[in-house]
Scaffold this active site. Structure first.
Site, PDB file in Angstrom:
ATOM      1  N   HIS A   8      -9.302   8.087  12.842  1.00 45.15           N
ATOM      2  CA  HIS A   8      -8.093   8.189  12.013  1.00 45.15           C
ATOM      3  C   HIS A   8      -7.038   8.995  12.775  1.00 45.15           C
ATOM      4  CE1 HIS A   8      -5.387   9.694   8.886  1.00 45.15           C
ATOM      5  NE2 HIS A   8      -5.629   8.524   8.311  1.00 45.15           N
TER       6      HIS A   8
ATOM      7  N   GLU B 144      -2.523   1.787  11.886  1.00 45.06           N
ATOM      8  CA  GLU B 144      -1.774   2.817  11.171  1.00 45.06           C
ATOM      9  C   GLU B 144      -0.851   3.519  12.170  1.00 45.06           C
ATOM     10  OE1 GLU B 144      -3.866   4.342   7.491  1.00 45.06           O
ATOM     11  OE2 GLU B 144      -5.042   5.150   9.106  1.00 45.06           O
TER      12      GLU B 144
ATOM     13  N   GLY C 114       1.681   9.586   5.927  1.00 42.10           N
ATOM     14  CA  GLY C 114       1.846  10.855   5.229  1.00 42.10           C
ATOM     15  C   GLY C 114       3.230  11.075   4.636  1.00 42.10           C
TER      16      GLY C 114
ATOM     17  N   SER D 256       1.857   4.868   4.626  1.00 39.56           N
ATOM     18  CA  SER D 256       2.853   4.860   3.548  1.00 39.56           C
ATOM     19  C   SER D 256       2.920   3.530   2.789  1.00 39.56           C
ATOM     20  CB  SER D 256       4.237   5.239   4.076  1.00 39.56           C
ATOM     21  OG  SER D 256       4.249   6.587   4.495  1.00 39.56           O
TER      22      SER D 256
HETATM   23  P1  PGA Z   1      -0.492   7.467   3.520  1.00 36.23           P
HETATM   24  O1  PGA Z   1      -1.838   7.679   4.356  1.00 36.23           O
HETATM   25  O2  PGA Z   1      -0.605   6.133   2.809  1.00 36.23           O
HETATM   26  O3  PGA Z   1      -0.457   8.611   2.566  1.00 36.23           O
HETATM   27  O4  PGA Z   1       0.643   7.450   4.485  1.00 36.23           O
HETATM   28  C1  PGA Z   1      -2.353   6.632   5.107  1.00 36.23           C
HETATM   29  C2  PGA Z   1      -3.556   7.068   5.905  1.00 36.23           C
HETATM   30  O5  PGA Z   1      -3.564   8.167   6.468  1.00 36.23           O
HETATM   31  O6  PGA Z   1      -4.520   6.301   6.008  1.00 36.23           O
END
Ligand code: PGA
Length: 261
Positions: free
Chosen positions: A97, A169, A175, A215
């Site tokens: 991640h 991602e 975030g 997001s």
């Molecule tokens: P987020 O997180 O949707 O809050 O941006 C995504 C993730 O870290 O997998």
């Protein structure tokens, strides 16, 4: 129509009772949705995993761990063994991640060791990849993803594809301070990822679902899920309320079905 993947990483949020409440509600909310149509998975924090496996109906929600050591046992203080995760009966392990890579400094070579260990223990193995804002600015997003995949899956056999999932991602999209990728941009990177996976594994690569994360929210989920190379949504904050996640899943499924009928 293809099966759609929906999942959430709970990061370092939700303690034991909050996780129990969340999972029970999510199962209750979504159990009328055929699991032939969706794969739903949740990745809670370590300390809650035993409760999660005890309380959650696994016919409806797959459960995973957020990280894992590549060794079975040994002098690795603070690490979690794949054997311990297997003993808990978890379905999947997430590797690499963005926060593991960028907050805790994990490298592609380490991710590769973890990927191989997770696969050898029979876990569905979700490798997360994504370029930084700087790499995007320099125009090397595709190269970055390609090298994360080539190193991450180094010496993994095509026979393992049935247990591999990938999440794209972009680091800049994740975030509270993230900017979600546009659907067009995400689709173009997913195409690059699928091409690279094909180069690595040959036609078995078609078995690998590639999810978008960063997001995802009720405002963009529908435009993302209809993209031909996006097989699912990996959702953070917008999934941490079971009612809202249920609505997001249903809305995305509806739009996907309309788009593909
Ligand atoms: P987020 O997180 O949707 O809050 O941006 C995504 C993730 O870290 O997998």
């Amino acid at each position: 129509m293809k099966k759609l993947y929906f999942g959430s990483n709970l990061k370092m949020y939700k303690g034991i009772s909050a996780t129990r409440e969340y999972l029970q509600k999510l199962v209750e909310n979504t159990k009328d949705i055929s699991r032939d149509d969706i794969e739903l998975f949740i990745i809670p924090s370590y300390a809650t995993l035993q409760t999660a496996t005890d309380c959650c109906d696994r016919d409806f929600v797959r459960l995973g761990a957020q990280n894992m050591c590549w060794e079975d046992q040994g002098q690795f203080t603070g690490e979690i063994s794949p054997c311990m995760l297997a003993e808990m009966g978890l379905d999947l392990v997430m590797i690499g991640h963005s926060e593991r890579r960028h907050v805790f400094g994990e490298s592609d070579v380490e991710e590769n060791k973890k990927v191989k260990a997770a696969l050898s223990h029979g876990f569905k193995t979700l490798l997360c990849i994504g370029e930084t804002a700087e790499q995007k600015e320099y125009g090397i997003s595709a190269e970055t993803l390609r090298s994360q995949l080539k190193i991450g899956f180094y010496s993994v056999s095509p026979e393992e594809c049935k247990n591999i999932w990938v999440a794209y991602e972009p680091v800049w999209s994740i975030g509270v301070n993230g900017t979600p990728a546009s659907a067009d941009y995400a689709e173009s990177m997913h195409k690059e990822i699928k091409t690279a996976l094909y180069e690595i594994f040959g036609e078995k690569a078609e078995e690998i679902p590639v999810l978008y994360g960063g997001s995802v929210n009720p405002g963009n989920a529908e435009s993302l899920i209809v993209q031909p190379s996006i097989d699912g949504l990996f959702v953070g904050r917008a999934a941490w309320d079971a009612d809202k996640f249920d609505t997001l899943i249903r809305d995305a499924m509806k739009v996907y079905a309309e788009h593909n009928c």
